[in-house]
Design an enzyme around this catalytic site. Structure first.
Site, short mmCIF file in Angstrom:
data_model
loop_
_atom_site.label_atom_id
_atom_site.label_comp_id
_atom_site.label_asym_id
_atom_site.label_seq_id
_atom_site.Cartn_x
_atom_site.Cartn_y
_atom_site.Cartn_z
N PHE A 154 12.45 -8.46 -2.60
CA PHE A 154 11.25 -7.97 -3.22
C PHE A 154 10.77 -6.88 -2.57
CE2 PHE A 154 12.12 -12.33 -5.19
CZ PHE A 154 11.88 -11.78 -6.54
N LEU A 252 -1.92 -0.41 -10.66
CA LEU A 252 -1.97 0.65 -11.55
C LEU A 252 -2.75 1.94 -11.20
CD1 LEU A 252 -5.26 -2.35 -12.73
CD2 LEU A 252 -2.79 -1.11 -14.19
N CYS A 262 15.63 1.01 -7.93
CA CYS A 262 14.97 -0.46 -9.31
C CYS A 262 14.49 -0.46 -10.49
CB CYS A 262 14.16 -1.17 -8.07
SG CYS A 262 15.42 -1.75 -6.94
N LYS A 265 16.25 1.28 -13.33
CA LYS A 265 17.44 0.87 -13.64
C LYS A 265 17.89 -0.95 -14.14
CE LYS A 265 19.65 -0.42 -9.29
NZ LYS A 265 20.03 -1.44 -9.28
N LYS A 322 8.38 8.22 -3.55
CA LYS A 322 7.50 7.69 -3.17
C LYS A 322 7.17 7.93 -2.13
CE LYS A 322 8.41 3.06 -1.95
NZ LYS A 322 8.29 1.80 -1.80
C1 UDX Z 1 11.01 -2.09 -5.56
C2 UDX Z 1 9.21 -3.09 -6.10
O1 UDX Z 1 8.42 -2.58 -5.83
C3 UDX Z 1 10.25 -3.93 -4.78
O2 UDX Z 1 9.62 -4.98 -5.10
C4 UDX Z 1 11.43 -3.96 -5.87
O3 UDX Z 1 12.24 -4.88 -4.60
C5 UDX Z 1 12.08 -2.59 -5.42
O4 UDX Z 1 11.71 -1.89 -6.52
P1 UDX Z 1 10.35 0.44 -4.76
O5 UDX Z 1 11.28 0.94 -5.76
O6 UDX Z 1 10.55 0.87 -3.30
O7 UDX Z 1 10.53 -0.80 -4.91
O8 UDX Z 1 8.66 1.29 -4.36
P2 UDX Z 1 7.09 0.71 -5.27
O9 UDX Z 1 6.58 1.06 -4.33
O10 UDX Z 1 6.89 -0.45 -6.01
O11 UDX Z 1 6.99 2.20 -5.81
C6 UDX Z 1 8.36 2.13 -7.27
C7 UDX Z 1 7.85 3.41 -8.20
O12 UDX Z 1 6.40 2.80 -8.47
C8 UDX Z 1 7.58 5.17 -7.05
O13 UDX Z 1 7.44 6.08 -7.95
C9 UDX Z 1 5.53 4.80 -7.21
O14 UDX Z 1 5.46 6.45 -7.18
C10 UDX Z 1 6.13 4.29 -8.32
N1 UDX Z 1 3.82 3.87 -8.55
C11 UDX Z 1 4.05 2.59 -8.18
C12 UDX Z 1 3.06 4.38 -9.77
O15 UDX Z 1 3.90 5.05 -10.17
N2 UDX Z 1 1.77 3.47 -9.89
C13 UDX Z 1 2.00 2.53 -9.03
O16 UDX Z 1 0.53 2.32 -8.92
C14 UDX Z 1 2.72 2.10 -7.99
#
Ligand code: UDX
Length: 454
Positions: A154, A252, A262, A265, A322
């Protein structure tokens, strides 16, 4: 000290290997791509992940972390084999298991004593069972005893080392309580919150968790679109919602939607698993539809503000999916670059660390040295990835450099009133289209809580 082997040196594998080595375990990292292993042997990382390079170098120097492409070196002596190979999306969104299959076959060929195989790759529910079956059949022939444990990860890219060392929970799935307990022992130093389930349930926890987080993002993005029409401000709406402990403030943030290796997919794979079992996972489908629409809306907005985009110069700030990662998989920036190129726009772009990766997949984009170079002659700027270095740009300088003054803030980083005061035609996501909404002087969540008590 345990003997651990990790298969796959991507984000998940390398973080797992480095963190376990840092605790004093003896770790061998195997990957079939020789170039990656050669780099790691020189102390260079094939990926960018804050804090990881130092940890890898330190543990490699201490002899606790070894890199190889040779299964005969990595498998026979291992007590635990962590499988962390890629599971890309297949044509219908199903997880493609070719790398898992190769890994399992190679493990089976080299096992020579009791081993616990721990799967950290995200695999379709049921894969643990079939992996166990393959290995059990092989093992019987070879007279080797082993067990399979599912251990979904996670960790977030960009803070993967921190997340690994500070997990909210560790989930382990196995048919064998003793094997699960042995893996639990490896993790006890990080958390007492270790949940042991059957294999399928552990695999499902991973999908359900990621789908839920993706759903939160798509939910707030849908609310953002409604806010725009009704003149409400989604940033404050999310703050107000998030203060409710049942909802929670995390995930949010309205914006250009989720990307990465992740969420897209896993939501697609879960949808596929539901569909092939005769279900209609409408909520999961909507999560993906909304995410795609967030990107399309940028094009619509730009057309509204600039007219035909052919020949217009658009500046892209941020390319990774991100901040704090060089990963561009499913990144909003890559989707937008393709869509804008189709419209005939000229593109300029800058990212602090992801440019090398982006250059491999984007043609015809002018890559720049910083945000100000991107702004030179641009008709519109789009903030796509909220890297810290974009948060305090010298906006008058950006304004002066631009040909037209359209600024789309794809992550709601800037204060709308300030941006409009600078003279920009500013648009956020889910924020009033005009007026003087300001981020400063807002009540804090704490103040709101006190006010409601009073
Ligand atoms: C995610 C999960 O958080 C992690 O637990 C899992 O194992 C793998 O996938 P990750 O993909 O590294 O991790 O990034 P995360 O920080 O969760 O952000 C994912 C995407 O959501 C990013 O593109 C981010 O910009 C977007 N995001 C996140 C939003 O658009 N709004 C938010 O409030 C949070």
């Amino acid at each position: 000290m345990r003997r651990i082997t990790v298969l796959g040196v991507g984000y998940v594998g390398l973080v797992t290997a480095a963190c376990f080595a840092d605790l004093g375990n003896q770790v061998i990292c195997l990957d079939v791509i020789e170039e990656k292993i050669a780099k790691l042997k020189r102390g260079e990382l094939p990926i960018y992940e804050p804090g990881l390079e130092e940890m890898v170098q330190r543990n490699a120097a201490a002899g606790r972390l070894v890199f190889t492409t040779d299964y005969a070196q990595a498998i026979p002596k291992a007590e635990f084999i962590f499988v962390a190979v890629g599971t890309p999306s297949g044509v219908d969104g199903e997880a493609d298991l070719k790398y898992i299959r190769t890994a399992v076959e190679s493990i089976a060929r080299h096992l020579d004593g009791y081993t616990v195989i721990v799967n950290r790759s995200t695999v379709p529910v049921g894969t643990g069972d079939s992996t166990a079956q393959t290995l059990i059949e092989r093992g019987k022939k070879q007279g080797v005893d082993f067990q399979v444990v599912s251990n979904p990860e996670f960790t977030r890219e960009g803070s993967a080392v921190y997340d690994f060392l500070n997990p909210d929970r560790v989930v382990l799935g196995s048919v064998d309580a003793e094997a699960a307990e042995a893996v639990a022992e490896l993790y006890r130093v990080f958390t007492k919150n270790i949940m042991i389930t059957d294999l399928r349930t552990a695999e499902m926890i991973k999908y359900a968790s990621n789908a839920f987080l993706a759903m939160k993002i798509s939910f707030v993005n849908e609310i953002a679109s409604i806010c725009e029409k009704l003149g409400a401000d989604v940033k404050l709406v999310a703050q107000g919602m998030g203060a409710d402990q049942r909802i929670g403030a995390a995930f949010l943030n309205a914006g250009l939607g989720f990307g990465g290796s992740c969420f897209p997919k896993d939501v697609k794979a879960l949808t596929y698993m539901a569909e092939v079992n005769g279900l209609h996972p409408q909520l999961l489908r909507a999560v993906m539809d909304i995410n795609r629409d967030q990107r399309r809306r940028v094009i619509v907005q730009l057309r509204e503000l600039l007219g035909n985009l052919r020949g217009k110069t658009i500046g892209l700030l941020g390319l990774s999916f991100k901040p704090n990662t060089d990963d561009i998989r499913e990144a909003a920036a890559i989707d937008l670059a393709h869509m804008l190129a189709n419209e005939g726009a000229n593109l300029r772009a800058y990212d602090p660390v992801a440019m090398e990766n982006a250059q491999r997949v984007l043609d015809g984009v002018k890559f720049c040295g910083d945000a100000y170079q991107v702004a030179a002659g641009a008709d519109a700027m789009i903030l796509i990835t909220e890297w810290n270095e974009f948060k305090q740009l010298d906006m008058p300088r950006v304004y002066d450099a631009m040909a037209h003054k359209v600024f789309l803030d794809g992550r709601n980083v800037y204060d709308p009133a300030e941006m409009r005061a600078h003279g920009f035609e500013y648009r956020g996501i889910g924020r009033p289209l005009s007026g003087t909404t300001t981020d400063s002087g807002r009540q804090t969540t704490e103040e709101m809580a006190t006010a409601s008590v009073k």
